[in-house]
Scaffold this motif. Structure first.
Motif, mmCIF file in Angstrom:
data_model
loop_
_atom_site.group_PDB
_atom_site.id
_atom_site.type_symbol
_atom_site.label_atom_id
_atom_site.label_comp_id
_atom_site.label_asym_id
_atom_site.label_seq_id
_atom_site.Cartn_x
_atom_site.Cartn_y
_atom_site.Cartn_z
ATOM 1 N N MET A 1 -7.719 34.598 -49.535
ATOM 2 C CA MET A 1 -6.287 34.659 -49.263
ATOM 3 C C MET A 1 -5.747 36.028 -49.656
ATOM 4 O O MET A 1 -6.231 36.656 -50.600
ATOM 5 C CB MET A 1 -5.559 33.551 -50.039
ATOM 6 C CG MET A 1 -4.107 33.350 -49.635
ATOM 7 S SD MET A 1 -3.350 31.932 -50.468
ATOM 8 C CE MET A 1 -4.307 30.607 -49.745
ATOM 9 N N ASP A 2 -4.740 36.511 -48.939
ATOM 10 C CA ASP A 2 -4.162 37.822 -49.220
ATOM 11 C C ASP A 2 -3.362 37.799 -50.526
ATOM 12 O O ASP A 2 -2.939 36.743 -51.004
ATOM 13 C CB ASP A 2 -3.246 38.233 -48.067
ATOM 14 C CG ASP A 2 -3.978 38.219 -46.735
ATOM 15 O OD1 ASP A 2 -5.170 38.578 -46.713
ATOM 16 O OD2 ASP A 2 -3.358 37.835 -45.731
ATOM 17 N N LYS A 3 -3.137 39.009 -51.073
ATOM 18 C CA LYS A 3 -2.476 39.119 -52.373
ATOM 19 C C LYS A 3 -1.378 40.170 -52.339
ATOM 20 O O LYS A 3 -1.543 41.225 -51.723
ATOM 21 C CB LYS A 3 -3.486 39.518 -53.467
ATOM 22 C CG LYS A 3 -4.683 38.608 -53.602
ATOM 23 C CD LYS A 3 -5.677 39.185 -54.593
ATOM 24 C CE LYS A 3 -6.957 38.374 -54.650
ATOM 25 N NZ LYS A 3 -7.955 38.981 -55.579
ATOM 26 N N ILE A 4 -0.287 39.875 -53.012
ATOM 27 C CA ILE A 4 0.762 40.854 -53.300
ATOM 28 C C ILE A 4 0.849 40.944 -54.818
ATOM 29 O O ILE A 4 0.972 39.921 -55.496
ATOM 30 C CB ILE A 4 2.121 40.427 -52.704
ATOM 31 C CG1 ILE A 4 2.026 40.361 -51.182
ATOM 32 C CG2 ILE A 4 3.226 41.380 -53.134
ATOM 33 C CD1 ILE A 4 3.260 39.779 -50.516
ATOM 34 N N LYS A 5 0.788 42.171 -55.344
ATOM 35 C CA LYS A 5 0.717 42.332 -56.798
ATOM 36 C C LYS A 5 1.951 43.032 -57.351
ATOM 37 O O LYS A 5 2.417 44.030 -56.793
ATOM 38 C CB LYS A 5 -0.536 43.121 -57.175
ATOM 39 C CG LYS A 5 -1.843 42.387 -56.887
ATOM 40 C CD LYS A 5 -3.035 43.168 -57.425
ATOM 41 C CE LYS A 5 -4.326 42.401 -57.219
ATOM 42 N NZ LYS A 5 -5.505 43.112 -57.790
ATOM 43 N N ILE A 6 2.442 42.498 -58.445
ATOM 44 C CA ILE A 6 3.512 43.123 -59.243
ATOM 45 C C ILE A 6 2.905 43.417 -60.609
ATOM 46 O O ILE A 6 2.445 42.495 -61.291
ATOM 47 C CB ILE A 6 4.727 42.181 -59.390
ATOM 48 C CG1 ILE A 6 5.303 41.842 -58.013
ATOM 49 C CG2 ILE A 6 5.787 42.793 -60.289
ATOM 50 C CD1 ILE A 6 6.311 40.706 -58.031
ATOM 51 N N GLN A 7 2.893 44.670 -60.997
ATOM 52 C CA GLN A 7 2.202 45.060 -62.227
ATOM 53 C C GLN A 7 3.179 45.532 -63.297
ATOM 54 O O GLN A 7 3.992 46.432 -63.061
ATOM 55 C CB GLN A 7 1.198 46.195 -61.937
ATOM 56 C CG GLN A 7 0.032 45.787 -61.041
ATOM 57 C CD GLN A 7 -0.996 44.925 -61.742
ATOM 58 O OE1 GLN A 7 -0.949 44.742 -62.945
ATOM 59 N NE2 GLN A 7 -1.929 44.389 -60.982
ATOM 60 N N ASN A 8 3.079 44.891 -64.470
ATOM 61 C CA ASN A 8 3.786 45.332 -65.682
ATOM 62 C C ASN A 8 5.292 45.521 -65.464
ATOM 63 O O ASN A 8 5.866 46.569 -65.775
ATOM 64 C CB ASN A 8 3.154 46.615 -66.223
ATOM 65 C CG ASN A 8 1.746 46.386 -66.752
ATOM 66 O OD1 ASN A 8 1.445 45.313 -67.274
ATOM 67 N ND2 ASN A 8 0.891 47.374 -66.617
ATOM 68 N N LEU A 9 5.925 44.502 -64.937
ATOM 69 C CA LEU A 9 7.380 44.483 -64.849
ATOM 70 C C LEU A 9 7.947 44.374 -66.267
ATOM 71 O O LEU A 9 7.660 43.426 -66.983
ATOM 72 C CB LEU A 9 7.828 43.288 -64.001
ATOM 73 C CG LEU A 9 9.327 43.055 -63.853
ATOM 74 C CD1 LEU A 9 9.993 44.210 -63.115
ATOM 75 C CD2 LEU A 9 9.576 41.730 -63.133
ATOM 76 N N GLU A 10 8.750 45.354 -66.678
ATOM 77 C CA GLU A 10 9.244 45.407 -68.053
ATOM 78 C C GLU A 10 10.556 44.621 -68.175
ATOM 79 O O GLU A 10 11.521 44.869 -67.442
ATOM 80 C CB GLU A 10 9.460 46.857 -68.480
ATOM 81 C CG GLU A 10 9.810 47.012 -69.948
ATOM 82 C CD GLU A 10 9.826 48.466 -70.389
ATOM 83 O OE1 GLU A 10 10.723 48.842 -71.174
ATOM 84 O OE2 GLU A 10 8.925 49.227 -69.938
ATOM 85 N N ILE A 11 10.572 43.679 -69.126
ATOM 86 C CA ILE A 11 11.738 42.815 -69.318
ATOM 87 C C ILE A 11 12.013 42.672 -70.809
ATOM 88 O O ILE A 11 11.091 42.446 -71.605
ATOM 89 C CB ILE A 11 11.492 41.419 -68.703
ATOM 90 C CG1 ILE A 11 11.212 41.530 -67.202
ATOM 91 C CG2 ILE A 11 12.685 40.490 -68.948
ATOM 92 C CD1 ILE A 11 10.714 40.253 -66.568
ATOM 93 N N PHE A 12 13.271 42.806 -71.188
ATOM 94 C CA PHE A 12 13.670 42.582 -72.572
ATOM 95 C C PHE A 12 14.245 41.166 -72.651
ATOM 96 O O PHE A 12 15.254 40.857 -72.005
ATOM 97 C CB PHE A 12 14.717 43.608 -73.018
ATOM 98 C CG PHE A 12 14.909 43.663 -74.512
ATOM 99 C CD1 PHE A 12 14.145 44.510 -75.288
ATOM 100 C CD2 PHE A 12 15.840 42.834 -75.140
ATOM 101 C CE1 PHE A 12 14.311 44.561 -76.667
ATOM 102 C CE2 PHE A 12 16.009 42.874 -76.503
ATOM 103 C CZ PHE A 12 15.253 43.737 -77.279
ATOM 104 N N ALA A 13 13.578 40.296 -73.425
ATOM 105 C CA ALA A 13 13.970 38.887 -73.451
ATOM 106 C C ALA A 13 13.767 38.309 -74.848
ATOM 107 O O ALA A 13 13.232 38.970 -75.745
ATOM 108 C CB ALA A 13 13.178 38.107 -72.417
ATOM 109 N N ASN A 14 14.174 37.053 -75.017
ATOM 110 C CA ASN A 14 14.211 36.420 -76.341
ATOM 111 C C ASN A 14 13.240 35.242 -76.403
ATOM 112 O O ASN A 14 13.629 34.079 -76.236
ATOM 113 C CB ASN A 14 15.634 35.935 -76.659
ATOM 114 C CG ASN A 14 16.641 37.065 -76.664
ATOM 115 O OD1 ASN A 14 16.967 37.617 -75.615
ATOM 116 N ND2 ASN A 14 17.131 37.423 -77.827
ATOM 117 N N HIS A 15 11.980 35.550 -76.649
ATOM 118 C CA HIS A 15 10.971 34.507 -76.785
ATOM 119 C C HIS A 15 10.128 34.796 -78.018
ATOM 120 O O HIS A 15 9.761 35.947 -78.270
ATOM 121 C CB HIS A 15 10.056 34.456 -75.552
ATOM 122 C CG HIS A 15 10.792 34.312 -74.260
ATOM 123 N ND1 HIS A 15 11.343 33.130 -73.849
ATOM 124 C CD2 HIS A 15 11.077 35.222 -73.284
ATOM 125 C CE1 HIS A 15 11.934 33.301 -72.679
ATOM 126 N NE2 HIS A 15 11.785 34.562 -72.312
#
Length: 272
Positions: A1-15
């Protein structure tokens, strides 16, 4: 199956487990591999024929910032489910959530959790030989379709069959359905048992009368067995009341052990 990649999306969050992590927040890096069919988009150059990775990135950012969990395992699980439920044409996702500022008191680059989740197709056999049989089957179909992460995609007609095993009981009404699901086989089995119980199912006599009987026949091409569950169903190839309704909705589904289609197994029973 084909792939779309998102790499290292930077997010500031509270976990995080520590209260200050939930209050002060910290940086996370999210990578997602989206499994889909890009053929039409590649042929037409139309964005609507593919998955919009910009919208997916915005969704990830919004989700992580508007939820708070202690464990990144929980973040990954809930985010993967949310993406699969809301993204058309997304069949499977590999998701990695990195925590570069993990409070472990030692030098490190990052701590991460990586999971893979996706849609599956299960075949469920339905049966009833007590009370309003048709209503029990229709109620089960509706109940399955209402479970989060489950969609009934095909339903066979219902047929009346003689009882199997213990013959001194009323005839059965049988059917089959195809279910698109995010549940694991074990989770799906638990849901089937819950629906049976809500229909008043009592497990007193093996092969005895029952208000509702729900069995997993196939789950993708999985071969699996333990004390509680066997996939493919161990007796399915011997049972015309399973094969006949299944033949209506999936005649060319291959049995992963026997190597035969539903049509061929039914021919072996000479009941077409």
């Amino acid at each position: 199956m084909d792939k779309i990649k998102i790499q290292n999306l930077e997010i500031f969050a509270n976990h995080g487990v520590f209260p200050e992590e939930n209050v002060l927040g910290q940086k996370f890096l999210v990578s997602a591999t989206l499994f889909t069919d890009t053929r039409k988009a590649g042929k037409t150059d139309e964005l609507t024929s593919s998955i919009h990775y910009g919208e997916v990135s915005q969704f990830i950012d919004h989700f992580m910032k508007n939820h708070t969990f202690q464990l990144i395992e929980r973040v990954a699980e809930t985010l993967a489910e949310a993406l699969l439920l809301q993204t058309p044409a997304l069949e499977k996702i590999q998701l990695e959530i990195k925590k570069p500022w993990a409070p472990v008191g030692l030098p490190l680059d990052t701590v991460s959790v990586e999971i893979e989740r996706g849609w599956h197709t299960a075949c469920i056999a339905l049966g009833s030989n007590m009370g309003d049989k048709e209503q029990y089957l229709k109620g089960a179909i509706s109940a399955l379709d209402q479970i989060r992460g489950c969609h009934v995609t095909k339903v066979s007609s219902f047929l009346t069959t003689a009882p199997y095993g213990v013959t001194e009981q009323d005839d059965f009404l049988n059917g089959a359905l195809l279910l698109r699901t995010l549940l694991t086989p074990e989770e799906l089995l638990d849901e089937l048992h819950r629906i049976e119980q809500e229909a008043g199912r009592e497990r007193i006599i093996h092969w005895g009368p029952r208000t509702l009987d729900l069995d997993i026949i196939f789950y993708d091409d999985l071969i699996y067995g333990d004390d509680d569950l066997c996939i493919p169903h161990v007796e399915m190839h011997k049972r015309d009341f399973v094969l006949r309704p299944l033949h209506e909705i999936a005649p060319y589904w291959h049995h992963p052990v026997l190597g035969k289609t539903v049509h061929e197994m039914l021919e072996d029973l000479a009941v077409i």
